[in-house]
Design a protein around this motif. Structure first.
Motif: not given
Length: 152
Positions: A36, A58, A133, A137, A141
């Motif tokens: 990312t 995102l 991060e 993330t 997810e």
């Protein structure tokens, strides 16, 4: 307030020295962390030090008719985040269709105040960036790919 480019460059150099890929952009920097890229912006704090703002795109978009369900889901996800939050930003429409629904991008955001740019504070910034991060993330997810995936 605007930032002195020297502060931004000191932060960028510190991140690069620690193995991160950092690219200058118009008014900030893009920091490559894993797969990312986190946008980093710095501004002077009138009371001293600097304020570092982190933005993580995102690549998730929702239309306005889904907002009630999405806002409930985002509120629940935000309760588990320690290093940032999920926010919705309106996306500028590419076409001028008067009846087109509004679209919102889901972004991760975080803010960190650094009283000075010494080694200890720059280490704290790197750790905050890493955790921000990772946390955002993984939360998104797990929600999207977990057994109770979020519907958008």
């Amino acid at each position: 307030m605007t930032v002195n480019r020297v502060e931004l460059q000191r932060i960028m150099a510190s991140l690069q020295e620690n193995g991160l890929t950092v690219e200058a952009v118009e008014d900030g920097a893009l920091v490559q962390h894993g797969d990312t890229r986190v946008a980093l912006f710095v501004e002077k704090d009138p009371q001293g030090g600097v304020i570092v703002r982190l933005h993580l795109d995102l690549d998730l978009y929702v239309e306005e008719d889904s907002l009630p369900d999405i806002l409930i889901g985002m509120n629940l996800m935000n309760q588990g985040l320690d290093y940032g939050s999920l926010n919705l930003d309106p996306v500028d429409p590419e076409e001028e269709e008067p009846d087109a629904p509004l679209t919102f991008a889901v972004l991760g955001r975080s803010v960190l105040w650094l009283p000075e740019l010494n080694a200890a504070e720059l280490d704290r910034l790197r750790e905050h960036l890493r955790r921000f991060e990772t946390e955002v993330t993984e939360t998104v997810e797990n929600t999207l790919h977990g057994p109770r995936g979020m519907l958008a």
